[in-house]
Write an enzyme that holds these catalytic residues in place. Structure first.
Site, PDB file in Angstrom:
ATOM      1  CG  HIS A 100       7.285   3.538  -1.112  1.00 22.54           C
ATOM      2  ND1 HIS A 100       6.293   2.621  -0.896  1.00 22.54           N
ATOM      3  CD2 HIS A 100       6.989   4.596  -0.303  1.00 22.54           C
ATOM      4  CE1 HIS A 100       5.427   3.093  -0.007  1.00 22.54           C
ATOM      5  NE2 HIS A 100       5.830   4.277   0.385  1.00 22.54           N
ATOM      6  CG  HIS A 174       2.896   7.452  -1.710  1.00 23.21           C
ATOM      7  ND1 HIS A 174       2.717   8.417  -0.750  1.00 23.21           N
ATOM      8  CD2 HIS A 174       3.415   6.380  -1.063  1.00 23.21           C
ATOM      9  CE1 HIS A 174       3.132   7.958   0.421  1.00 23.21           C
ATOM     10  NE2 HIS A 174       3.552   6.719   0.260  1.00 23.21           N
ATOM     11  CD  GLU A 308       0.883   4.390   0.812  1.00 19.81           C
ATOM     12  OE1 GLU A 308       1.850   3.681   0.509  1.00 19.81           O
ATOM     13  OE2 GLU A 308       0.834   5.026   1.875  1.00 19.81           O
TER      14      GLU A 308
HETATM   15  C1  FUC Z   1       4.082   5.443   3.274  1.00 19.87           C
HETATM   16  C2  FUC Z   1       4.494   4.802   4.536  1.00 19.87           C
HETATM   17  C3  FUC Z   1       5.809   5.050   4.985  1.00 19.87           C
HETATM   18  C4  FUC Z   1       6.555   6.223   4.464  1.00 19.87           C
HETATM   19  C5  FUC Z   1       6.112   6.752   3.141  1.00 19.87           C
HETATM   20  C6  FUC Z   1       6.501   8.123   2.786  1.00 19.87           C
HETATM   21  O1  FUC Z   1       3.648   4.588   2.308  1.00 19.87           O
HETATM   22  O2  FUC Z   1       4.147   3.457   4.653  1.00 19.87           O
HETATM   23  O3  FUC Z   1       5.974   4.854   6.343  1.00 19.87           O
HETATM   24  O4  FUC Z   1       6.804   7.161   5.388  1.00 19.87           O
HETATM   25  O5  FUC Z   1       4.858   6.465   2.776  1.00 19.87           O
END
Ligand code: FUC
Length: 345
Positions: A100, A174, A308
């Site tokens: 990320h 997210h 996502e």
């Molecule tokens: C997501 C996942 C990950 C991670 C994160 C907080 O996008 O793909 O595994 O734990 O978020």
């Protein structure tokens, strides 16, 4: 309508609301969606995303709650990649991998915010410049993310970027959705329908192996409505490997009307997702650490689900996956629309 408040003397929070009572709150820090208030079938307004009670927690934000993720959403294997035989090294912040955008990624910077309002909608354009070498990535990159809330109950996220050198870039948001409202229940009984017949197989470090798996006959077949909890107790290895759930990249079959529909029968809420991205990671909070205090309740496994929408970083290491390289002179332009309604209305 638009209102603004100061947070802890260092950030600003913007609240956008439409004529149907829906409102979304967004921080200049990380572009974080802290709250999304949506009516249930009885007209009760409740929050449908997870957010911290104490905003200070957003500074570390181990779950990436509500944030803009970049430059690259997802995992980059071995925290390195090559472009035209030149190797680039990034910070490994998830075992040996880069996750990320790394520490101080786009979720941990203060964005410039330009609010706007017109007859049918209210919104914010957030901008940020990431300099050549930022986090180890090449190129000066200008990014803008526009959040628009309109009176048709759509929350539209428009992503735009350009770079003066070739660089990997794939942005997402997210947010962890929980349509039960105020996180009254976990997401096990949410129903999901998705236009996807294949997903990227993961290894035990959650890195794609390069192989696509056909969903037919597996708990990954959401082509017809299926309870999201189907994969939680399944013995299917791809589910157990990620902590009993989903943390996988699904490839969309068509650029159809909506690629994803999620509904929660008790509250009557339904959310549709439409994007021009080739796929998305569905993450069901399998590994969510317990005990962080939220606006409603505390963090727990399966407390929310992330959709996502993004490209697949594994394309940097495996040919055949859609590329995430942004070339100089080209414009990155992606959109994701979340439409929030009541089932059968
Ligand atoms: C997501 C996942 C990950 C991670 C994160 C907080 O996008 O793909 O595994 O734990 O978020």
């Amino acid at each position: 309508m638009l209102s603004t408040s100061e947070i802890n003397g260092k950030w600003k929070e913007y609240r956008l609301s439409n004529k149907n009572g829906i409102s979304v709150s967004v921080l200049d820090y990380g572009g974080i969606i802290t709250k999304l208030m949506v009516p249930d079938k009885n007209g009760n307004l409740e929050n449908v995303v997870l957010g911290f009670k104490d905003y200070q927690e957003y500074e570390s934000n181990p779950f990436y709650f509500g944030a803009i993720i970049g430059r690259v959403a997802g995992r980059i294997q071995g925290a390195s990649f090559s472009i035209e035989d030149k190797a680039y090294h990034l910070e490994a912040n998830n075992n040996a991998n880069h996750l990320h955008g790394g520490p101080k990624g786009f979720h941990q910077v203060i964005w410039n915010v330009y609010p706007f309002e017109n007859e049918d909608a209210v919104g914010l354009t957030l901008t940020h410049t990431s300099a050549d070498g930022d986090r180890g990535y090449p190129g000066n990159v200008d990014v803008s993310v526009t959040y628009t809330l309109n009176n048709h109950n759509q929350l539209i996220l428009d992503y735009a970027a350009s770079s003066d050198q070739t660089t990997p870039l794939t942005l997402t948001n997210h947010s962890y959705f929980n349509l039960s409202g105020n996180a009254k229940e976990n997401i096990t009984n949410h129903y999901v329908k998705m236009d996807s017949s294949k997903f990227a197989e993961l290894d035990h470090t959650l890195i794609p192996t390069g192989k696509l798996i056909d969903v037919t006959g597996t708990p990954f077949d959401f082509r017809k409505y299926q309870k999201i909890g189907t994969g939680f107790n399944s013995s299917f290895e791809q589910n157990s490997l990620v902590g009993n759930g989903y943390d996988h990249y699904f490839i969309f079959d068509h650029a159809s009307e909506h690629q994803v529909i999620v509904d929660e029968p008790h509250s009557g809420r339904i959310m549709k997702v439409k994007t021009n991205q080739p796929g998305m990671v569905m993450y069901t909070a399998n590994n969510m650490a317990e005990g962080y205090v939220l606006l409603e309740g505390t963090t727990k496994k399966y407390q929310g689900v992330c959709f996502e929408t993004q490209g697949l970083p594994a394309s940097l290491h495996h040919p055949g996956f859609p590329s995430i390289l942004l070339m100089p002179g080209k414009k990155y332009k992606k959109q994701t629309v979340f439409t929030l309604n009541i089932i059968n209305e």
